[in-house]
Design a protein around this motif. Sequence first.
Motif, PDB file in Angstrom:
ATOM      1  N   GLY A 116       2.186  31.775 -11.932  1.00  0.00           N
ATOM      2  CA  GLY A 116       0.770  32.004 -11.634  1.00  0.00           C
ATOM      3  C   GLY A 116      -0.139  31.357 -12.659  1.00  0.00           C
ATOM      4  O   GLY A 116      -1.169  30.771 -12.311  1.00  0.00           O
ATOM      5  N   LEU A 117       0.249  31.444 -13.930  1.00  0.00           N
ATOM      6  CA  LEU A 117      -0.540  30.796 -14.981  1.00  0.00           C
ATOM      7  C   LEU A 117      -0.523  29.284 -14.828  1.00  0.00           C
ATOM      8  O   LEU A 117      -1.568  28.628 -14.934  1.00  0.00           O
ATOM      9  N   ALA A 118       0.655  28.722 -14.555  1.00  0.00           N
ATOM     10  CA  ALA A 118       0.756  27.266 -14.393  1.00  0.00           C
ATOM     11  C   ALA A 118      -0.049  26.785 -13.192  1.00  0.00           C
ATOM     12  O   ALA A 118      -0.770  25.771 -13.282  1.00  0.00           O
ATOM     13  N   VAL A 119       0.033  27.494 -12.084  1.00  0.00           N
ATOM     14  CA  VAL A 119      -0.714  27.091 -10.892  1.00  0.00           C
ATOM     15  C   VAL A 119      -2.208  27.250 -11.121  1.00  0.00           C
ATOM     16  O   VAL A 119      -3.006  26.403 -10.686  1.00  0.00           O
ATOM     17  N   SER A 120      -2.624  28.277 -11.830  1.00  0.00           N
ATOM     18  CA  SER A 120      -4.060  28.458 -12.080  1.00  0.00           C
ATOM     19  C   SER A 120      -4.599  27.378 -13.011  1.00  0.00           C
ATOM     20  O   SER A 120      -5.745  26.939 -12.844  1.00  0.00           O
ATOM     21  N   ALA A 150      -7.480  24.834 -11.958  1.00  0.00           N
ATOM     22  CA  ALA A 150      -8.697  24.673 -12.762  1.00  0.00           C
ATOM     23  C   ALA A 150      -8.936  23.215 -13.114  1.00  0.00           C
ATOM     24  O   ALA A 150     -10.086  22.766 -13.141  1.00  0.00           O
ATOM     25  N   THR A 151      -7.868  22.485 -13.381  1.00  0.00           N
ATOM     26  CA  THR A 151      -8.061  21.079 -13.751  1.00  0.00           C
ATOM     27  C   THR A 151      -8.397  20.210 -12.550  1.00  0.00           C
ATOM     28  O   THR A 151      -9.122  19.222 -12.687  1.00  0.00           O
ATOM     29  N   THR A 152      -7.879  20.548 -11.380  1.00  0.00           N
ATOM     30  CA  THR A 152      -8.169  19.746 -10.188  1.00  0.00           C
ATOM     31  C   THR A 152      -9.330  20.296  -9.373  1.00  0.00           C
ATOM     32  O   THR A 152      -9.717  19.689  -8.389  1.00  0.00           O
ATOM     33  N   GLN A 153      -9.862  21.432  -9.767  1.00  0.00           N
ATOM     34  CA  GLN A 153     -10.975  22.108  -9.099  1.00  0.00           C
ATOM     35  C   GLN A 153     -10.675  22.449  -7.645  1.00  0.00           C
ATOM     36  O   GLN A 153     -11.544  22.440  -6.791  1.00  0.00           O
ATOM     37  N   ILE A 154      -9.415  22.753  -7.367  1.00  0.00           N
ATOM     38  CA  ILE A 154      -9.015  23.253  -6.051  1.00  0.00           C
ATOM     39  C   ILE A 154      -9.061  24.777  -6.135  1.00  0.00           C
ATOM     40  O   ILE A 154      -8.363  25.375  -6.934  1.00  0.00           O
ATOM     41  N   GLN A 155      -9.882  25.390  -5.314  1.00  0.00           N
ATOM     42  CA  GLN A 155     -10.042  26.844  -5.368  1.00  0.00           C
ATOM     43  C   GLN A 155      -9.447  27.515  -4.135  1.00  0.00           C
ATOM     44  O   GLN A 155     -10.086  28.334  -3.489  1.00  0.00           O
ATOM     45  N   GLU A 156      -8.221  27.175  -3.806  1.00  0.00           N
ATOM     46  CA  GLU A 156      -7.535  27.781  -2.672  1.00  0.00           C
ATOM     47  C   GLU A 156      -6.743  28.995  -3.151  1.00  0.00           C
ATOM     48  O   GLU A 156      -5.878  28.891  -4.008  1.00  0.00           O
ATOM     49  N   PHE A 161       0.678  31.578  -3.688  1.00  0.00           N
ATOM     50  CA  PHE A 161       1.623  32.503  -3.073  1.00  0.00           C
ATOM     51  C   PHE A 161       3.037  31.930  -2.973  1.00  0.00           C
ATOM     52  O   PHE A 161       4.006  32.575  -3.374  1.00  0.00           O
ATOM     53  N   VAL A 162       3.183  30.738  -2.432  1.00  0.00           N
ATOM     54  CA  VAL A 162       4.516  30.164  -2.206  1.00  0.00           C
ATOM     55  C   VAL A 162       5.240  29.867  -3.517  1.00  0.00           C
ATOM     56  O   VAL A 162       6.412  30.230  -3.656  1.00  0.00           O
ATOM     57  N   PRO A 163       4.608  29.240  -4.515  1.00  0.00           N
ATOM     58  CA  PRO A 163       5.339  29.029  -5.774  1.00  0.00           C
ATOM     59  C   PRO A 163       5.760  30.336  -6.456  1.00  0.00           C
ATOM     60  O   PRO A 163       6.863  30.421  -7.004  1.00  0.00           O
ATOM     61  N   LYS A 164       4.903  31.350  -6.405  1.00  0.00           N
ATOM     62  CA  LYS A 164       5.274  32.637  -6.980  1.00  0.00           C
ATOM     63  C   LYS A 164       6.446  33.258  -6.233  1.00  0.00           C
ATOM     64  O   LYS A 164       7.357  33.817  -6.843  1.00  0.00           O
ATOM     65  N   LEU A 165       6.420  33.174  -4.922  1.00  0.00           N
ATOM     66  CA  LEU A 165       7.498  33.718  -4.108  1.00  0.00           C
ATOM     67  C   LEU A 165       8.823  33.031  -4.417  1.00  0.00           C
ATOM     68  O   LEU A 165       9.857  33.686  -4.581  1.00  0.00           O
TER      69      LEU A 165
END
Length: 87
Positions: free
Chosen positions: A31-35, A39-45, A50-54
Amino acid sequence: MEDYILQVAREGLWLVLITSAPPLLASMGVGLAVSVVQATTQIQEQTLTFVPKLIAVFASLAIAGPWIGSQLVRFTHALFEGFPNYF
């Protein structure tokens, strides 16, 4: 009798903390890595994490599953061995 119950409760709570740590830490790390990537790519989806955490949780359970199972069996075995002393 009360000491036994308190000891079992203490060991049970400690077991819950220890056995839940691998999937929880994997989920937090992913979750930290994806966030950071969001933040760096400014994608706010919101659903992007969900899928990487799962996948990380399932992978950590596959890796740590035998250890978690052995800890649960050890605790249950010790619990069942202690019953005849108090009944």
